[in-house]
Design a protein around this motif. Structure first.
Motif, PDB file in Angstrom:
ATOM      1  N   ASP A 171       0.851  -1.185   0.000  1.00 26.78           N
ATOM      2  CA  ASP A 171       0.000   0.000   0.000  1.00 26.78           C
ATOM      3  C   ASP A 171       0.888   1.236   0.000  1.00 26.78           C
ATOM      4  O   ASP A 171       2.113   1.143   0.179  1.00 26.78           O
ATOM      5  N   PRO A 172       0.303   2.430  -0.229  1.00 24.96           N
ATOM      6  CA  PRO A 172       1.118   3.645  -0.269  1.00 24.96           C
ATOM      7  C   PRO A 172       1.908   3.910   1.020  1.00 24.96           C
ATOM      8  O   PRO A 172       3.036   4.400   0.960  1.00 24.96           O
ATOM      9  N   GLU A 179      -0.442   8.182  -2.188  1.00 27.69           N
ATOM     10  CA  GLU A 179      -1.846   7.788  -2.362  1.00 27.69           C
ATOM     11  C   GLU A 179      -2.410   8.316  -3.675  1.00 27.69           C
ATOM     12  O   GLU A 179      -3.105   7.595  -4.404  1.00 27.69           O
ATOM     13  N   ASP A 221      -0.918   6.342  -6.769  1.00 24.03           N
ATOM     14  CA  ASP A 221      -1.006   4.874  -6.749  1.00 24.03           C
ATOM     15  C   ASP A 221      -1.904   4.395  -7.895  1.00 24.03           C
ATOM     16  O   ASP A 221      -3.081   4.719  -7.949  1.00 24.03           O
ATOM     17  N   GLY A 277      -4.627  -3.171  -3.043  1.00 30.82           N
ATOM     18  CA  GLY A 277      -3.192  -3.358  -3.231  1.00 30.82           C
ATOM     19  C   GLY A 277      -2.853  -4.497  -4.166  1.00 30.82           C
ATOM     20  O   GLY A 277      -3.728  -5.237  -4.601  1.00 30.82           O
ATOM     21  N   ALA A 301       0.265  -1.502  -4.145  1.00 28.89           N
ATOM     22  CA  ALA A 301       0.435  -0.193  -4.767  1.00 28.89           C
ATOM     23  C   ALA A 301       1.279  -0.356  -6.034  1.00 28.89           C
ATOM     24  O   ALA A 301       2.101  -1.275  -6.139  1.00 28.89           O
TER      25      ALA A 301
END
Length: 266
Positions: free
Chosen positions: A200-201, A241, A244, A250, A252
């Motif tokens: 994820d970010p 974010e 992305d 996810g 990312a």
């Protein structure tokens, strides 16, 4: 230590390069046609992203960099891969090599960070023989990396007068101006390297905070100012974010654009 070269000794840039941009070295080696019988200089070589693949291709390679810690990491990586090359501590703006000493001169996301861009470009031309090749990969002004450095900029000391962003090396017209009359031809292509190893970010922000020297330096400089440190963390997370491109849930995904440039020296 955060002066010339020192910023790249913070964190673990060898790890970042190995885990995010390693394939770009092979792209540059192939684009330059590097192989046996050639003498190759990799400028601002870091831990060997280009130099090691060039040596693996059979060339006689010298890897130069201003940061000793990265050269040490490169030596270890080369030994692990069973390839032999020479590692030299050197400033890209004043290379300790003779004129016309190399058949091919390369740099991968390296020489672009030299403060004196014209001096560094002149050195690339000087040490490459007439008819030889200069091969570069540089982040472009519109790339994710350019946005990343722009996000960091308000949290770093102000740049000196006349400062030009390193990502200008990724603009063909600027690069052509830098290399000037020293080259006969310049061929460029835009490529992307995909970074999709983070869930994820927030994970990529944490990764760069731990391992990427410019972020480590920025955070250290703000260490006694928790408000500004929180602002930096929020700014980097917002960028991660917003940019992305991965699927919901996810991982990312970030597409990092760079300019591949291959020039023939006059």
């Amino acid at each position: 230590m955060t002066g010339r070269g020192g910023i790249w000794a913070l964190g673990d840039f060898a790890k970042v390069a190995r885990e995010t941009i390693t394939g770009t070295g092979d792209v540059l080696v192939e684009a330059c046609g590097i192989g046996p019988g050639q003498r190759v200089l990799d400028v601002a070589a870091g831990s060997g992203n280009v130099a090691i693949p060039a040596a693996r291709a059979g060339a006689d390679v010298v890897a130069s960099d201003i940061t000793p810690e990265l050269l040490e990491a490169g030596r270890a990586e080369a030994a692990q891969q069973g390839v032999t090359l020479e590692w030299v501590e050197a400033d890209a703006q004043a290379l300790p090599f003779d004129d016309d000493a190399f058949d091919v001169v390369t740099s991968s996301f390296g020489v672009m960070f030299a403060p004196d861009q014209p001096a560094a470009a002149a050195e690339l031309v000087r040490v490459c023989r007439p008819g030889g090749t200069i091969g570069l990969v540089n982040w472009t002004p519109g790339s994710w990396v350019a946005q990343f450095f722009a996000t960091l900029l308000p949290f770093r000391p102000p740049p000196p007068p006349g400062f030009q962003p390193p990502v200008m090396w990724g603009e063909e017209s600027h690069l052509r101006e830098l290399l000037g009359a020293g080259i006969e031809t310049l061929r460029t292509e835009r490529h992307t390297v995909v970074v999709d190893r983070f869930p994820d970010p927030a994970a990529i922000v944490s990764y760069y905070a731990a391992y990427f020297g410019p972020v480590v330096a920025a955070r250290a400089a703000l260490g006694d100012d928790p408000t500004r440190l929180a602002e930096l963390d929020r700014a980097l997370l917002e960028l991660a974010e917003r940019t992305d491109g991965g699927p919901p849930g996810g991982p990312a995904r970030y597409e990092l654009e760079y300019l591949l440039a291959v020039a023939r020296v006059t």
